[in-house]
Design a protein around this motif. Structure first.
Motif, mmCIF file in Angstrom:
data_model
loop_
_atom_site.group_PDB
_atom_site.id
_atom_site.type_symbol
_atom_site.label_atom_id
_atom_site.label_comp_id
_atom_site.label_asym_id
_atom_site.label_seq_id
_atom_site.Cartn_x
_atom_site.Cartn_y
_atom_site.Cartn_z
ATOM 1 N N VAL A 26 50.624 37.272 53.861
ATOM 2 C CA VAL A 26 49.914 36.436 52.889
ATOM 3 C C VAL A 26 50.948 35.707 52.024
ATOM 4 N N GLY A 65 51.550 34.144 48.048
ATOM 5 C CA GLY A 65 51.110 34.038 46.658
ATOM 6 C C GLY A 65 51.771 32.824 46.032
ATOM 7 N N ALA A 97 45.922 34.953 54.326
ATOM 8 C CA ALA A 97 45.305 34.390 53.123
ATOM 9 C C ALA A 97 46.388 33.827 52.228
ATOM 10 N N VAL A 98 46.025 32.842 51.437
ATOM 11 C CA VAL A 98 46.932 32.249 50.455
ATOM 12 C C VAL A 98 46.272 32.371 49.086
ATOM 13 N N GLY A 99 46.910 33.110 48.188
ATOM 14 C CA GLY A 99 46.411 33.238 46.823
ATOM 15 C C GLY A 99 47.118 32.239 45.922
ATOM 16 N N HIS A 144 40.421 24.672 45.182
ATOM 17 C CA HIS A 144 40.183 25.397 46.426
ATOM 18 C C HIS A 144 39.958 24.429 47.587
ATOM 19 N N VAL A 192 42.189 30.020 51.522
ATOM 20 C CA VAL A 192 42.786 29.881 50.193
ATOM 21 C C VAL A 192 41.895 30.569 49.162
ATOM 22 N N VAL A 193 42.524 31.278 48.224
ATOM 23 C CA VAL A 193 41.798 31.883 47.103
ATOM 24 C C VAL A 193 42.480 31.431 45.822
ATOM 25 N N VAL A 211 49.827 37.152 45.152
ATOM 26 C CA VAL A 211 49.957 37.899 46.403
ATOM 27 C C VAL A 211 48.891 38.986 46.484
ATOM 28 N N ALA A 221 45.621 37.528 47.309
ATOM 29 C CA ALA A 221 45.548 37.207 48.732
ATOM 30 C C ALA A 221 45.384 38.477 49.562
ATOM 31 N N HIS A 264 41.883 39.598 49.492
ATOM 32 C CA HIS A 264 41.085 38.787 50.414
ATOM 33 C C HIS A 264 41.337 39.224 51.847
ATOM 34 N N ALA A 265 42.595 39.461 52.170
ATOM 35 C CA ALA A 265 42.932 39.891 53.534
ATOM 36 C C ALA A 265 42.252 41.214 53.860
#
Lengths: 381, 381
Positions: A87, A89, A149-151, A179, A190-191, A365, A368, A371-372
């Motif tokens: 991921v 961050g 995922a990308v935070g 977003h 993306v979060v 991070v 993310a 989310h992951a």
DNA sequence: CTACTTTGACAAGATCCTTGAATAAAACGG
DNA sequence: CCGTTTTATTCAAGGATCTTGTCAAAGTAG
């Protein structure tokens, strides 16, 4: 109320999730340990681990040089495969970008940073973000599309859908659907979240607040911000505006006055803002200037006055001072702790953040990773 | 992290819980509806309902005079058997006791009230509580031992084990292990909680805050108290002292000054406390006295000033004014709403509690129901 | 009265878990 | 070096639960 029910496959997923969670929580585990911890029989644990192995979520640890040799046949040992996913961050600051790439074990694999003028047009800023993510991912040997995922953390009021409802610092940021914009530019989920909330998330994960479920995080830099951890969860508020204390009517948060007065008195020619004044006073105080020490002390007590209005109703376990001014360390913490001790029924501990400038990226991070994990585990915890 | 796992019986409990929860949430349900809502097949739903029927948790509704006749064969309809259990909610006030007995459907079956002098010795007070519970249960045709749970609300700091850590109002209450004392006197499970938290619980359950997950509840009577609902859950704080705003350093909560000044000015001979002054001023304001109206208005704005220090960081959806002074109604709500509108980025709605004096007893009932549900459902939600 | 619709009941088949016994692999002691 | 002990793995049998599918039952509509 997330209610689970259904056929036998639910049971399998339940047990599989349980075992994966156990593996995430420890270094290595044998099948016997897993079966016991998950409350299932050995053959079941074995079958589940086999599936997880096949799907790449788990790996067998083959090396056999361990000291704690048992008597009987050595058990196979398994561990969560941290590299099964990665991921990023991202921290979008007023004048900097930072990207941190980690594996699912939370290990940092790459960090990139670059300055970005505050008046950069929005499209350019967004492109710069996407590009920096691409570079950081490449440093870790990954394509952006490989990120689970990308935070993203940014200043301003960020609602649940990742829209920047209001931003004072970044021009053009207000009203931006961050977003959507970033999703269009990045081939990965993306979060988006507010930076204060990510800061307190980071402290809870890897900082001073590990194990503390009720924390007030005070961000002190150019502006004063706040992040709240309540019952182990980051608080958003009904309009996602939790921690927005800019429009307080009383004087509680205009704490910079004391250090600005000091700065003006000592060097009338030098016009300093709040943060600069504070840093100036802290520097002089460390050098032994008694008046500077007092000014910083008053600054701390003024911050504490504002903190108290939140601390007394919330009764947190800990107060964390973060942001650039956390470098003031004890000079700031001591008067704050004093004030808390004086005015609280149960004074929380006051500490400085130990995470420094990476705090918000680390929180991103964690965001993310959360989310992951929603993708990793088929059922909610 | 309550992780569920295990053998097939877990699956059964999961499905059984799901169906029971669905039945608790609606009036009547057919097997087809239950199966669809729980995500299981018809035969499964049928078997589960049969078990629940046998255990007394569910009853079949036989009457057949319904208007909405469907085409095919009429379905059997089932509902949660509210009388499968009963709970009591107790409010121990400075000068009163109140007990409310409800069935598991939340229907009130009996209410008892009695005054009790504030200087009653602790053992006598405890006996009076036990006796009043016995009487109220008898009114509902029950023995105390038949109560599934007894929820108790009292003033003071109440910790997670039901100990009164600190109480200003009731003499001898400080240090009392209320949970232990009442458990020894009652043949039923006892749960103890702080009265402010129960008040906000009640508002969330049956009052103004239905559907609101972020609420600041301001209790205004002889003293000022606060209860916080955060993310749908009542906030306790690290030392169970959430909402204890008595020791605030600034003037935010000494709001009574305005109405006391008014009372003194109008009737210098009459010495009134804060609440009496407020009620006096409210009465005169309603009678048309402009000065009284202004005094109440200032009182409201002063309350709002204190509220704002909490509202801005927390960003709630709603602010509820409860306690005796909620009878002031609009006279109080209007200036508070004004202040919120002026000083909040997203002003919450300000409303008066509609539950009145029964508020805390109702919250105690909800507390007991929550406890009962932990027994009812074999697995956590 | 008949056709249609929806529910109820039951049987067959599948999935997943558990128990228990047999087998495999290592350490220990003589 | 070899048997014993200990622990891990593997395999088969059995049980609980859920699902699908079929047929009977009980109503309504025309």
């Amino acid at each position: 109320m997330r209610q689970v029910s259904g056929d036998a496959s639910v049971l399998r997923r339940l047990n599989s999730d349980a075992i994966l969670r156990i593996l995430r929580g420890r270094e290595l585990a044998t099948l016997t340990e897993l079966a016991a911890a998950a409350g299932v029989s050995r053959p079941t644990a074995e079958g589940i681990v086999e599936d997880l192995l096949a799907d790449g979520w788990v790996e067998e640890y083959a090396e056999d040089e361990r000291a704690d040799r048992q008597r009987g046949r050595p058990a196979r040992r398994f561990r969560f495969r941290a590299s099964s996913g990665h991921v990023a961050g991202v921290h979008i600051d007023s004048s900097n970008l930072q990207v941190m790439v980690c594996d699912l074990g939370g290990e940092v694999r790459a960090v990139r940073r670059r300055p970005l003028p505050v008046d950069t047009p929005v499209p350019d800023r967004l492109s710069a973000v996407a590009e920096l993510i691409r570079l950081a991912a490449a440093d870790a040997g990954l394509a952006v599309a490989e990120l689970t995922a990308v935070g993203v953390g940014t200043t301003g009021v960020v609602d649940g859908e990742g829209r920047v409802v209001k931003s004072i610092v970044l021009p053009g940021w207000t009203g931006l659907h961050l977003h959507a914009e970033l999703s269009a530019r990045l081939p990965a989920p993306v979060v988006v979240e507010n930076d204060m909330r990510l800061a307190v998330t980071a402290e809870h994960w890897r900082g001073a607040a590990r194990g503390c479920d009720d924390v007030v995080y005070l961000f002190a830099a150019d502006r004063i911000g706040m992040g709240l951890l309540i019952g182990g969860r980051v608080h958003r508020g009904a309009h996602a505006a939790s921690g927005e204390i800019g429009s307080q009517p009383n004087d509680n948060w205009s704490a910079f006055r004391h250090v600005m007065d000091y700065s003006m008195a000592v060097e009338p020619g030098e016009l300093r803002g709040g943060r600069q004044s504070a840093e100036f006073a802290v520097g002089r105080a460390r050098a032994g200037d008694e008046k500077a020490r007092l000014a910083v002390r008053e600054f701390g007590r003024a911050l504490a006055a504002g903190l108290l209005t939140v601390v007394n109703p919330l009764d947190p376990e800990m107060v964390i001072i973060g942001g650039d001014l956390s470098s003031a360390g004890d000079l700031l913490v001591e008067p704050i702790q004093e004030s808390l001790d004086e005015h609280c029924l149960y004074p929380p501990r006051a500490v400085v953040s130990g995470l420094g400038g990476e705090c918000i990226a680390v929180g991103a991070v964690r965001l993310a990773l959360d989310h992951a994990e929603r993708l990793l585990f088929t059922l909610p915890a």
